[in-house]
Design an enzyme around this catalytic site. Structure first.
Site, PDB file in Angstrom:
ATOM      1  N   ASN A   2      11.322  -1.349   7.135  1.00 24.08           N
ATOM      2  CA  ASN A   2      11.202   0.105   7.310  1.00 24.08           C
ATOM      3  C   ASN A   2      11.783   0.501   8.659  1.00 24.08           C
ATOM      4  O   ASN A   2      12.181  -0.345   9.453  1.00 24.08           O
ATOM      5  CB  ASN A   2       9.745   0.561   7.150  1.00 24.08           C
TER       6      ASN A   2
ATOM      7  N   LYS B 225     -12.282   2.238   6.422  1.00 26.93           N
ATOM      8  CA  LYS B 225     -11.848   1.009   7.111  1.00 26.93           C
ATOM      9  C   LYS B 225     -12.678   0.702   8.354  1.00 26.93           C
ATOM     10  O   LYS B 225     -12.314  -0.163   9.132  1.00 26.93           O
ATOM     11  CB  LYS B 225     -10.358   1.130   7.469  1.00 26.93           C
TER      12      LYS B 225
ATOM     13  N   LYS C  57     -10.072   7.648   5.562  1.00 27.09           N
ATOM     14  CA  LYS C  57      -9.543   6.322   5.888  1.00 27.09           C
ATOM     15  C   LYS C  57     -10.328   5.723   7.058  1.00 27.09           C
ATOM     16  O   LYS C  57     -10.643   4.541   7.079  1.00 27.09           O
ATOM     17  CB  LYS C  57      -8.063   6.463   6.256  1.00 27.09           C
TER      18      LYS C  57
ATOM     19  N   ASP D 236       3.200  -2.617   2.710  1.00 27.04           N
ATOM     20  CA  ASP D 236       2.044  -2.807   1.835  1.00 27.04           C
ATOM     21  C   ASP D 236       2.312  -3.891   0.792  1.00 27.04           C
ATOM     22  O   ASP D 236       1.386  -4.504   0.291  1.00 27.04           O
ATOM     23  CB  ASP D 236       1.700  -1.487   1.131  1.00 27.04           C
TER      24      ASP D 236
ATOM     25  N   PHE E 172      -3.709   4.039  12.726  1.00 28.13           N
ATOM     26  CA  PHE E 172      -2.786   5.166  12.607  1.00 28.13           C
ATOM     27  C   PHE E 172      -2.734   5.602  11.146  1.00 28.13           C
ATOM     28  O   PHE E 172      -2.995   4.796  10.250  1.00 28.13           O
ATOM     29  CB  PHE E 172      -1.369   4.767  13.059  1.00 28.13           C
TER      30      PHE E 172
ATOM     31  N   LYS F 203      20.797 -17.466  -1.130  1.00 30.50           N
ATOM     32  CA  LYS F 203      21.186 -16.069  -1.332  1.00 30.50           C
ATOM     33  C   LYS F 203      21.278 -15.797  -2.836  1.00 30.50           C
ATOM     34  O   LYS F 203      22.021 -16.488  -3.544  1.00 30.50           O
ATOM     35  CB  LYS F 203      22.528 -15.815  -0.642  1.00 30.50           C
TER      36      LYS F 203
HETATM   37  N1  CTP Z   1      -2.073  -1.227   8.228  1.00 33.01           N
HETATM   38  C1  CTP Z   1      -2.395  -2.572   8.394  1.00 33.01           C
HETATM   39  N2  CTP Z   1      -2.095  -3.464   7.422  1.00 33.01           N
HETATM   40  C2  CTP Z   1      -1.489  -3.071   6.288  1.00 33.01           C
HETATM   41  C3  CTP Z   1      -1.156  -1.703   6.107  1.00 33.01           C
HETATM   42  C4  CTP Z   1      -1.463  -0.814   7.100  1.00 33.01           C
HETATM   43  O1  CTP Z   1      -2.933  -2.933   9.437  1.00 33.01           O
HETATM   44  N3  CTP Z   1      -1.197  -3.976   5.363  1.00 33.01           N
HETATM   45  C5  CTP Z   1      -2.465  -0.275   9.284  1.00 33.01           C
HETATM   46  C6  CTP Z   1      -1.335   0.326  10.096  1.00 33.01           C
HETATM   47  O2  CTP Z   1      -1.025  -0.435  11.244  1.00 33.01           O
HETATM   48  C7  CTP Z   1      -1.917   1.669  10.454  1.00 33.01           C
HETATM   49  C8  CTP Z   1      -2.684   2.044   9.212  1.00 33.01           C
HETATM   50  O3  CTP Z   1      -3.045   0.825   8.614  1.00 33.01           O
HETATM   51  O4  CTP Z   1      -2.805   1.602  11.541  1.00 33.01           O
HETATM   52  C9  CTP Z   1      -1.792   2.823   8.331  1.00 33.01           C
HETATM   53  O5  CTP Z   1      -2.335   3.075   7.153  1.00 33.01           O
HETATM   54  P1  CTP Z   1      -1.406   3.785   6.027  1.00 33.01           P
HETATM   55  O6  CTP Z   1       0.029   3.575   6.307  1.00 33.01           O
HETATM   56  O7  CTP Z   1      -1.871   5.146   5.864  1.00 33.01           O
HETATM   57  O8  CTP Z   1      -1.597   2.891   4.827  1.00 33.01           O
HETATM   58  P2  CTP Z   1      -2.862   2.609   3.982  1.00 33.01           P
HETATM   59  O9  CTP Z   1      -4.054   2.465   4.845  1.00 33.01           O
HETATM   60  O10 CTP Z   1      -2.458   1.450   3.168  1.00 33.01           O
HETATM   61  O11 CTP Z   1      -3.107   3.902   3.134  1.00 33.01           O
HETATM   62  P3  CTP Z   1      -2.348   4.514   1.875  1.00 33.01           P
HETATM   63  O12 CTP Z   1      -3.322   4.341   0.810  1.00 33.01           O
HETATM   64  O13 CTP Z   1      -2.099   5.926   2.292  1.00 33.01           O
HETATM   65  O14 CTP Z   1      -1.085   3.712   1.688  1.00 33.01           O
END
Ligand code: CTP
Length: 389
Positions: free
Chosen positions: A201, A335, A331, A271, A317, A281
């Site tokens: 990303n 969490k 959230k 995610d 975040f 490759k």
């Molecule tokens: N984060 C993390 N590990 C992951 C995904 C996200 O630690 N596998 C943390 C990011 O560093 C950030 C926060 O979760 O602090 C971001 O959450 P978000 O991007 O909103 O993702 P999700 O919590 O997965 O929520 P959503 O259901 O909106 O995807």
């Protein structure tokens, strides 16, 4: 606290009275020392009125040894704005006017500078060398430190807002992080598809690096766990661990978190990852499409929320598109976080890749703090200040 506000000859000098006013309002005693050029931008009467004391600007006024008495009086010296000239003078040990003499006499006590200058001047190797030298002597720089952060449309380096300078000044008293250990995650993760490709990303890591810097400057030992980024950081209290994938970030973060007082998770973690990673490759498959099978990555933030003990602070975040604050609050609770920093998607100049950001910080106990559009460094200070207040 007894604070001397030093003012030099930059356009941002017009903001100095506001800084003095904020410091007085916060209960500090303030005296001003201004260069001759500063008094071209802001009048003596204005500064004397807001500070309630005479201005120190003439080294040679008869019978005066104010650089000594002000040095004895002041507990902190803040130079805002600080031009390349004053930074260079201190670096070179030059004392040819009231303020530069005071700055040298003040050695050994806390000094903060808020640089403001033209971007080309800021980027000049001589200025960068001088700033690095001053920092190595313990002089704190507040506001835009990277040249690009400082550049507005006009090409003029913007001084940090008076509220942020005032916050930085009070931080020394308020921050409890000195001597603590903090974990910060930053940057993107790369999830391998084969030996040459990955899913990634656009996260630059700038927000996380600014947070690590702010915590380090406040006296914390920082474990910075970062995904791939072009950024470098050199700070005696920041220990960097570079990882590539979400699972590697998970391993590093869960290992250090039990030994930390708190964690700020600013990384943009993927995610999902490909269920398999080819060790060669992958070849094109004629004209047929291609399907990637994805599996979910561990949620590092949620895991740390489960591990968290009563003395630890956990900050996440969020980037939301709909019902932003309600979703972020949910959230935060789900969490087990203490704070959540909501990135604005609505504002130009905020978010991925850019040097600025605009955030809303929500706390578990229902408090809410919204920032204007600021440099990521300023946002980092605001976040650190809020979560440790
Ligand atoms: N984060 C993390 N590990 C992951 C995904 C996200 O630690 N596998 C943390 C990011 O560093 C950030 C926060 O979760 O602090 C971001 O959450 P978000 O991007 O909103 O993702 P999700 O919590 O997965 O929520 P959503 O259901 O909106 O995807």
């Amino acid at each position: 606290m007894k604070i001397v506000v030093g003012i030099t000859g930059g356009i941002a000098a017009y903001k100095a009275p506001e800084l003095v006013r904020l410091l007085k309002k916060a209960g500090h005693e303030v005296r001003c020392a201004a260069t001759g050029h500063a008094l071209e931008f802001v009048t003596r009467v204005t500064l004397e009125t807001v500070s309630g004391a005479p201005i120190y600007s003439d080294l040679f006024a008869s019978g005066r040894t104010e650089h000594i008495s002000l040095k004895d009086w002041g507990e902190m010296l803040v130079v805002a704005p600080a031009t390349a000239n004053i930074i260079g003078k201190v670096a070179g040990g030059i004392a040819d006017d009231a303020l530069s003499t005071l700055l040298l006499a003040f050695s050994g006590k806390p000094i903060i500078m808020a640089p403001a200058m033209n971007c080309e001047i800021w980027a000049h190797p001589a200025v960068q060398r001088n700033v690095a030298l001053l920092k190595s002597w313990g002089i704190r720089m507040v506001g835009p430190e990277e040249g690009e952060l400082a550049c507005g449309v006009s090409g003029v380096g913007r001084m940090a807002e008076p509220t942020l300078i005032a916050d930085a000044i009070c931080q020394g008293e308020r921050l409890k992080v000195k001597g603590e250990r903090w974990l910060v995650t930053a940057g993107p993760t790369y999830e391998r598809i084969d030996s040459v490709r990955f899913i990634g990303n656009y996260s630059s890591g700038k927000m996380g690096f600014a947070l690590a810097q702010a915590l380090g400057d406040a006296g914390a030992d920082v474990e910075l766990v970062t995904g791939p980024t072009s950024l470098s950081i050199s700070h005696p209290r920041i220990h960097r661990t570079s990882i590539e994938s979400a699972r590697e970030m998970y391993a590093a973060a869960t290992e250090v978190f039990p030994h930390c007082n708190g964690a700020i998770l600013s990384a943009a973690v993927a995610d999902y990852r490909p269920s398999e990673c080819a060790d060669h490759k992958l070849k094109k498959n004629g004209s047929e499409g291609m399907h990637l099978d994805l599996v979910q990555n561990p949620d590092i933030l949620a895991t740390l929320g489960n591990m968290k003990t009563s003395g630890q602070t956990l900050v996440g975040f969020a980037l939301e598109t709909d019902n932003e604050e309600a979703n972020a609050q949910r959230k935060l609770e789900k969490k087990n976080l203490d704070y959540i920093v909501l990135n604005s998607l609505r504002d130009k100049g905020a978010g991925f890749g850019v040097d600025t950001n605009k955030v809303t910080i929500l706390s578990r106990d229902g408090k809410r703090r919204e920032s204007p559009l600021l440099s990521k460094k300023e946002v980092a200070h605001l976040i650190v200040e809020t979560i440790t207040a």
